[in-house]
Enzyme design. Structure first.
Site, mmCIF file in Angstrom:
data_model
loop_
_atom_site.group_PDB
_atom_site.id
_atom_site.type_symbol
_atom_site.label_atom_id
_atom_site.label_comp_id
_atom_site.label_asym_id
_atom_site.label_seq_id
_atom_site.Cartn_x
_atom_site.Cartn_y
_atom_site.Cartn_z
ATOM 1 N N LYS A 1 0.845 -1.204 0.000
ATOM 2 C CA LYS A 1 0.000 0.000 0.000
ATOM 3 C C LYS A 1 0.880 1.254 0.000
ATOM 4 O O LYS A 1 0.603 2.227 -0.698
ATOM 5 C CB LYS A 1 -0.947 -0.017 1.209
ATOM 6 N N GLN B 1 -5.273 -1.841 9.229
ATOM 7 C CA GLN B 1 -5.095 -3.159 8.613
ATOM 8 C C GLN B 1 -5.724 -4.241 9.502
ATOM 9 O O GLN B 1 -5.463 -4.315 10.694
ATOM 10 C CB GLN B 1 -3.595 -3.433 8.396
ATOM 11 N N ASP C 1 -11.579 2.209 3.245
ATOM 12 C CA ASP C 1 -11.909 0.789 3.087
ATOM 13 C C ASP C 1 -13.403 0.598 2.819
ATOM 14 O O ASP C 1 -13.826 -0.484 2.409
ATOM 15 C CB ASP C 1 -11.592 0.024 4.387
HETATM 16 N N1 GUN Z 1 -7.067 -7.171 5.525
HETATM 17 C C1 GUN Z 1 -7.282 -7.901 4.405
HETATM 18 N N2 GUN Z 1 -7.867 -7.150 3.444
HETATM 19 C C2 GUN Z 1 -8.017 -5.917 3.966
HETATM 20 C C3 GUN Z 1 -8.538 -4.700 3.442
HETATM 21 O O1 GUN Z 1 -9.015 -4.600 2.314
HETATM 22 N N3 GUN Z 1 -8.500 -3.628 4.303
HETATM 23 C C4 GUN Z 1 -8.018 -3.720 5.562
HETATM 24 N N4 GUN Z 1 -8.050 -2.630 6.321
HETATM 25 N N5 GUN Z 1 -7.526 -4.835 6.078
HETATM 26 C C5 GUN Z 1 -7.524 -5.925 5.273
#
Ligand code: GUN
Length: 280
Positions: free
Chosen positions: A50, A94, A117
């Site tokens: 990211k 996350q 998200d």
């Molecule tokens: N963990 C796995 N996929 C995601 C996601 O799309 N966003 C977040 N915040 N955590 C994750």
């Protein structure tokens, strides 16, 4: 006939390039805060990816790596600080969080305007009614991949395997918004193989390696594999048994290099949206 491979790396590169070009053209200042708690190796890889995508797009990234023992109060306090920080347009915590933390409460604490998200209740509600600013990243990435095949969703039989809040449920909504006839399957579904075999568009988000076999796939179908499973030998593997399904499907996404890169590209798009909305 062998399926055409849907190249998630290429489609995600195109989305990120659009984001980068818009940020550059309109001199937009965008910032994304990424919070990671503990040292889950998979989460670390996602967070690093990211950050790299932010750099590529011209988005400033702020990383908060907190120890596994972080308390709920400390985490909520950080979210409050980021909610009030004008340099931060998007906040991503996350998941999964360590077990002693309440994920739901943390998500609800994030300002819906910074919830890139699209996990906050109010953003989930907007997805349900089809009027939304933030895209649910993984499902929206799957839609981009489906669009890249040229197959029109309208009127098609669409089957989603998995009903999670992050993927299965919002995926069903996006397909429905494009006038697909949508079935959501899960662990209690009877005749799962038969239901899947009706699908013109099959989305697998089960979290079990090689779960979807060729007998569950219609000849010529579009098969989107959301699974990222790590096998004992360290190799990544999807939810779809690629070797046999790719002999029968019309289009198929590989793992890695399919849905994975798309999730991050859509996150960049959401962060740009958040930054633009702040200016309004
Ligand atoms: N963990 C796995 N996929 C995601 C996601 O799309 N966003 C977040 N915040 N955590 C994750």
């Amino acid at each position: 006939m062998a399926a055409k491979i849907i190249d998630g790396k290429a489609v995600s590169a195109a989305v990120k390039e659009q984001v980068r070009a818009e940020i550059e053209r309109d001199c937009i200042k965008a910032g994304l805060a990424v919070v990671i708690v503990g040292d889950d190796p998979a989460s670390r890889v996602y967070v690093n990816n990211k950050k790299k995508a932010c750099e590529l797009c011209g988005i400033k990234s702020f990383e908060y790596a907190l120890p596994a023992e972080t308390t709920q109060e400390e985490l909520l306090e950080l979210v409050d600080t980021l909610n009030n920080d004008d340099n931060v347009d998007g906040i991503l915590v996350q998941l999964p969080l360590p077990k002693h933390l309440d994920e739901g409460a943390v998500i609800e604490r994030i300002s819906p305007k910074k919830d890139v998200d699209a996990f906050h209740e109010s953003n989930v509600g907007k997805i349900m009614i089809g009027s939304y600013a933030f895209l649910p990243c993984t499902p929206a990435g799957c839609m981009e991949l489906i669009h890249s095949t040229g197959v029109d969703v309208a009127g098609k039989e669409c089957v989603v395997i998995g009903r999670s809040n992050i993927v299965g449920k919002p995926m069903a909504m996006l397909l429905l918004h494009e006038n697909g006839t949508v079935t959501v399957c899960h662990s209690k579904t009877k005749n799962l193989a038969e239901v899947c075999a009706r699908a013109d568009i099959l989305v697998a988000a089960v979290g079990r390696p090689n779960f979807v076999t060729a007998d569950m796939v219609k000849e010529g179908a579009v098969v989107i594999d959301v699974g990222i499973n790590r096998l004992e030998n360290g190799k990544l593997c999807g939810d779809v048994k690629f070797d046999e399904v790719s002999e029968k499907a019309g289009w198929i996404t590989p793992v890695p290099g399919g849905v994975g890169p798309m999730t991050i590209a859509m996150l960049m798009k959401n962060t740009l949206t958040a930054a633009k909305q702040k200016k309004q």
